[in-house]
Design a protein around this motif. Structure first.
Motif, PDB file in Angstrom:
ATOM      1  N   LEU A 189      32.619  86.224  19.899  1.00 36.42           N
ATOM      2  CA  LEU A 189      33.608  87.023  19.166  1.00 36.42           C
ATOM      3  C   LEU A 189      34.686  87.534  20.111  1.00 36.42           C
ATOM      4  N   SER A 190      34.280  87.956  21.288  1.00 37.04           N
ATOM      5  CA  SER A 190      35.231  88.403  22.298  1.00 37.04           C
ATOM      6  C   SER A 190      36.156  87.257  22.706  1.00 37.04           C
ATOM      7  N   ASN A 191      35.596  86.086  22.893  1.00 37.99           N
ATOM      8  CA  ASN A 191      36.393  84.917  23.257  1.00 37.99           C
ATOM      9  C   ASN A 191      37.391  84.564  22.157  1.00 37.99           C
ATOM     10  N   TRP A 192      36.937  84.622  20.915  1.00 37.76           N
ATOM     11  CA  TRP A 192      37.831  84.344  19.788  1.00 37.76           C
ATOM     12  C   TRP A 192      38.995  85.325  19.787  1.00 37.76           C
ATOM     13  N   GLY A 193      38.699  86.621  19.988  1.00 37.79           N
ATOM     14  CA  GLY A 193      39.751  87.629  20.032  1.00 37.79           C
ATOM     15  C   GLY A 193      40.735  87.384  21.152  1.00 37.79           C
ATOM     16  N   ALA A 194      40.242  87.002  22.324  1.00 34.59           N
ATOM     17  CA  ALA A 194      41.125  86.727  23.454  1.00 34.59           C
ATOM     18  C   ALA A 194      42.018  85.520  23.167  1.00 34.59           C
ATOM     19  N   GLU A 195      41.451  84.499  22.543  1.00 32.30           N
ATOM     20  CA  GLU A 195      42.214  83.286  22.249  1.00 32.30           C
ATOM     21  C   GLU A 195      43.264  83.505  21.165  1.00 32.30           C
ATOM     22  N   HIS A 196      43.027  84.434  20.255  1.00 37.51           N
ATOM     23  CA  HIS A 196      43.913  84.628  19.104  1.00 37.51           C
ATOM     24  C   HIS A 196      44.598  85.998  19.092  1.00 37.51           C
TER      25      HIS A 196
END
Length: 116
Positions: A92-99
């Motif tokens: 979820l953290s990675n998704w937030g960073a990517e988007h």
């Protein structure tokens, strides 16, 4: 034991609250003292941070270590269960960073719409 409709329901019960996932995130690197957490989790009040730390402790996610020193020294760290939860939150953290830019744009548009 409360009944859960699915695994996600169980997870959401543990991380319910605006600040718990951030607390878990900032404890993943290393144990933190209260003041360090307060600075890291920007915008949280003392009352809410204390309450959410106590809930995470009672749920077996966080351990509070009181070193019984003067001046007082207490730190918080993740338990093994807490580390496994942090690992589950990492995507979820990675998704937030990517988007992040797109999400910021969407929220800015939503704010304009709400203001009229």
């Amino acid at each position: 034991m409360p009944g859960f409709s699915c695994g996600l329901d169980a997870t959401l019960k543990v991380i319910a609250g605006k600040w718990k996932p951030l607390i878990i995130y900032f404890l993943l690197e290393a144990p933190n003292r209260y003041g360090e957490l307060k600075r890291a989790v920007r915008g949280v009040s003392d009352k809410v941070l204390i309450q959410q730390l106590k809930e995470l402790e009672s749920d077996g996610i966080v351990v509070r270590t009181d070193y019984r020193e003067v001046p007082p020294r207490v730190d918080y760290s993740l338990t093994a269960l807490g580390r496994s939860l942090a690992d589950a939150l990492a995507p979820l953290s990675n998704w937030g960073a990517e988007h992040m830019e797109e999400v910021a744009r969407v929220f800015a548009e939503r704010d304009k719409w709400r203001r009229g």
